[in-house]
Design a protein around this motif. Sequence first.
Motif, mmCIF file in Angstrom:
data_model
loop_
_atom_site.group_PDB
_atom_site.id
_atom_site.type_symbol
_atom_site.label_atom_id
_atom_site.label_comp_id
_atom_site.label_asym_id
_atom_site.label_seq_id
_atom_site.Cartn_x
_atom_site.Cartn_y
_atom_site.Cartn_z
ATOM 1 N N ASN A 306 61.243 21.979 -17.440
ATOM 2 C CA ASN A 306 59.808 21.672 -17.544
ATOM 3 C C ASN A 306 59.551 20.188 -17.298
ATOM 4 O OD1 ASN A 306 58.854 24.181 -18.081
ATOM 5 N ND2 ASN A 306 58.719 23.924 -20.291
ATOM 6 N N LYS A 309 59.626 19.570 -13.836
ATOM 7 C CA LYS A 309 58.522 20.262 -13.161
ATOM 8 C C LYS A 309 57.191 19.529 -13.342
ATOM 9 C CE LYS A 309 57.713 24.558 -14.655
ATOM 10 N NZ LYS A 309 57.996 25.979 -14.869
ATOM 11 N N TYR A 310 56.976 18.958 -14.526
ATOM 12 C CA TYR A 310 55.672 18.351 -14.802
ATOM 13 C C TYR A 310 55.678 16.824 -14.710
ATOM 14 C CZ TYR A 310 54.602 23.080 -16.101
ATOM 15 O OH TYR A 310 54.428 24.435 -16.052
ATOM 16 N N ASP A 334 59.753 12.726 -20.898
ATOM 17 C CA ASP A 334 59.469 12.546 -19.468
ATOM 18 C C ASP A 334 58.328 11.561 -19.268
ATOM 19 O OD1 ASP A 334 56.878 13.925 -19.432
ATOM 20 O OD2 ASP A 334 58.017 15.768 -19.734
ATOM 21 N N VAL A 347 51.335 25.645 -26.409
ATOM 22 C CA VAL A 347 52.300 25.794 -25.315
ATOM 23 C C VAL A 347 53.541 26.586 -25.746
ATOM 24 C CG1 VAL A 347 51.653 23.820 -23.889
ATOM 25 C CG2 VAL A 347 53.263 23.489 -25.770
ATOM 26 N N TYR A 352 51.445 31.417 -22.551
ATOM 27 C CA TYR A 352 50.433 30.352 -22.547
ATOM 28 C C TYR A 352 50.802 29.310 -21.504
ATOM 29 C CZ TYR A 352 46.927 27.055 -24.082
ATOM 30 O OH TYR A 352 45.833 26.225 -24.115
ATOM 31 N N VAL A 354 49.116 25.849 -19.302
ATOM 32 C CA VAL A 354 48.000 24.909 -19.292
ATOM 33 C C VAL A 354 47.532 24.747 -17.857
ATOM 34 C CG1 VAL A 354 47.269 22.575 -19.883
ATOM 35 C CG2 VAL A 354 49.114 23.672 -21.168
ATOM 36 N N GLY A 371 55.232 28.578 -14.245
ATOM 37 C CA GLY A 371 55.921 29.848 -14.422
ATOM 38 C C GLY A 371 55.050 30.796 -15.210
ATOM 39 N N GLY A 373 54.885 31.051 -18.444
ATOM 40 C CA GLY A 373 54.489 30.595 -19.783
ATOM 41 C C GLY A 373 55.394 31.186 -20.850
ATOM 42 N N LEU A 376 58.887 28.032 -23.051
ATOM 43 C CA LEU A 376 58.826 27.358 -24.353
ATOM 44 C C LEU A 376 58.848 28.367 -25.497
ATOM 45 C CD1 LEU A 376 56.340 24.409 -23.722
ATOM 46 C CD2 LEU A 376 58.815 24.327 -24.024
HETATM 47 P P1 ADP Z 1 56.025 27.681 -17.706
HETATM 48 O O1 ADP Z 1 57.042 28.677 -17.323
HETATM 49 O O2 ADP Z 1 54.645 27.988 -17.235
HETATM 50 O O3 ADP Z 1 56.436 26.273 -17.449
HETATM 51 P P2 ADP Z 1 56.456 27.139 -20.514
HETATM 52 O O4 ADP Z 1 56.364 28.046 -21.683
HETATM 53 O O5 ADP Z 1 57.774 26.532 -20.221
HETATM 54 O O6 ADP Z 1 55.904 27.938 -19.270
HETATM 55 O O7 ADP Z 1 55.378 26.009 -20.704
HETATM 56 C C1 ADP Z 1 54.056 26.341 -21.048
HETATM 57 C C2 ADP Z 1 53.088 25.311 -20.506
HETATM 58 O O8 ADP Z 1 53.313 24.066 -21.170
HETATM 59 C C3 ADP Z 1 53.278 25.010 -19.028
HETATM 60 O O9 ADP Z 1 52.467 25.874 -18.262
HETATM 61 C C4 ADP Z 1 52.840 23.569 -18.902
HETATM 62 O O10 ADP Z 1 51.453 23.515 -18.622
HETATM 63 C C5 ADP Z 1 53.069 22.981 -20.276
HETATM 64 N N1 ADP Z 1 54.270 22.104 -20.290
HETATM 65 C C6 ADP Z 1 55.530 22.459 -20.661
HETATM 66 N N2 ADP Z 1 56.371 21.410 -20.590
HETATM 67 C C7 ADP Z 1 55.622 20.364 -20.164
HETATM 68 C C8 ADP Z 1 55.904 18.975 -19.903
HETATM 69 N N3 ADP Z 1 57.126 18.450 -20.064
HETATM 70 N N4 ADP Z 1 54.860 18.192 -19.496
HETATM 71 C C9 ADP Z 1 53.618 18.699 -19.342
HETATM 72 N N5 ADP Z 1 53.291 19.990 -19.567
HETATM 73 C C10 ADP Z 1 54.269 20.809 -19.980
#
Ligand code: ADP
Length: 427
Positions: A306, A309-310, A334, A347, A352, A354, A371, A373, A376
């Motif tokens: 993540n 990715k973010y 990060d 999250v 869920y 964002v 992905g 959601g 996490l």
């Molecule tokens: P996903 O598979 O959509 O990444 P997660 O359960 O891993 O699902 O994360 C849920 C949401 O939390 C993500 O859609 C993202 O918007 C937010 N998120 C997770 N990790 C980060 C991060 N390091 N920085 C910013 N947003 C994050």
Amino acid sequence: MSDPNGQQQTILYIEDDLSSQILVQRLLTFAGYRVLVASSGLGGIDTARASRPDLILMDINLPDLSGREVTTRLRALEEFRAVPIVALTAQSQLGEREKAMAAGLDGYLTKPIDVDALPEQVAAYLLGKRDEVDPAALEEARTAYSQEIVTRLESKIRELETAYKDLQRLDSMKEAFIQLTAHELRTPLTLIYGYGQLLQNSPIVARMMLESDEVANLITNLLEAIERMSSVINEILLVSRVASGRVELTISALSPASLVEDVVENFRRASETRHVTLQTDLEQAPQRLYADRDLLKLALGNLIGNAIKYTPDGGTVTVRVSAHNERALLMVQDTGIGINKDDQQLVFERFYTVGDMALHSTSKVAFRGGGLGLGLAVTREIVRAHSGDIWVDSPGRDEEKLPGSAFTVAIPLKGRLASPIRRPGVS
Ligand code: ADP
């Protein structure tokens, strides 16, 4: 109508019947009052608290709470101790007036509404008029009213218990359905994956792949898509198993530093492709941790994945390990887009995500690509299975300023602890 200071007075009418609402609103507005209307008991309490009316007219038979209960609730609030609350009701049976007074109402007007008299009646209550009732009858009504409340409470608790059992049953049906569907999907997928690999390894195809970039890309993309799908199915299965308490931990003594190095290595290529610096800080790492190695790797991998990715290209992801209060702390920090305070609990919920998923899936922004959601949610369940805790710190989300996020996992060094773990600094 105005009070002695010349301020227009406000009347709140709590009533669910539309024709009564319209009639009273017209009558009292015409008489110079500001009239507010609420159609339910709970709505009435909210409107009363927000608008601080000078007088409340109360229907007794409301769809949720009774007018008596609304009054008792309001009387418990300092600001409503002295506000006149007057019943305006069709209930004219013997004893109803006393029961209303026992609940804290000041007056009792019965329907049909006396169109000519209502404005004057309201004015009289505003000036301090209170209905008189016989003290003995009032005492009797108090007992009847408290019994009525206890009986209602009991029946509500029973309703809630039944609803809770129904929900539990539905929840376990849902889990069973998820498990079944995921298993059914996994079986043919395993076959497809096998055939895909056979295809890739067959001498004819291998030759074609060497000769044509197009064929090579097709086969590689096909296998990658199957792998992605298979990992989504595995995530769904795992999260559903963990959520229903069906994950067995295989606990062993491990070195958190080497575990982190292993996981970081797996993400080396991904971070390089994205030009994100992936670094570790393991100086304060404890020597030993008792945990399930594979599950913890999966949890940490989700966080690092993540973070990459973010975080836009050029950013940094740091994985830091330390110890605090007999717990190993694994932090993934990060320099990415960050997470708003409101989303910081959410999250971790299943499914869920964002922001705009359409934007994610079309990958308009290279560094995202969301992905399901689930990542996490899986991570939190794994951490909880270790009697651990997970949380995120971030000043908020800002795709320009990039405030970053820091996810921390705290796991007891000596395996599961009996008591739940608290986040340091939070009681
Ligand atoms: P996903 O598979 O959509 O990444 P997660 O359960 O891993 O699902 O994360 C849920 C949401 O939390 C993500 O859609 C993202 O918007 C937010 N998120 C997770 N990790 C980060 C991060 N390091 N920085 C910013 N947003 C994050």
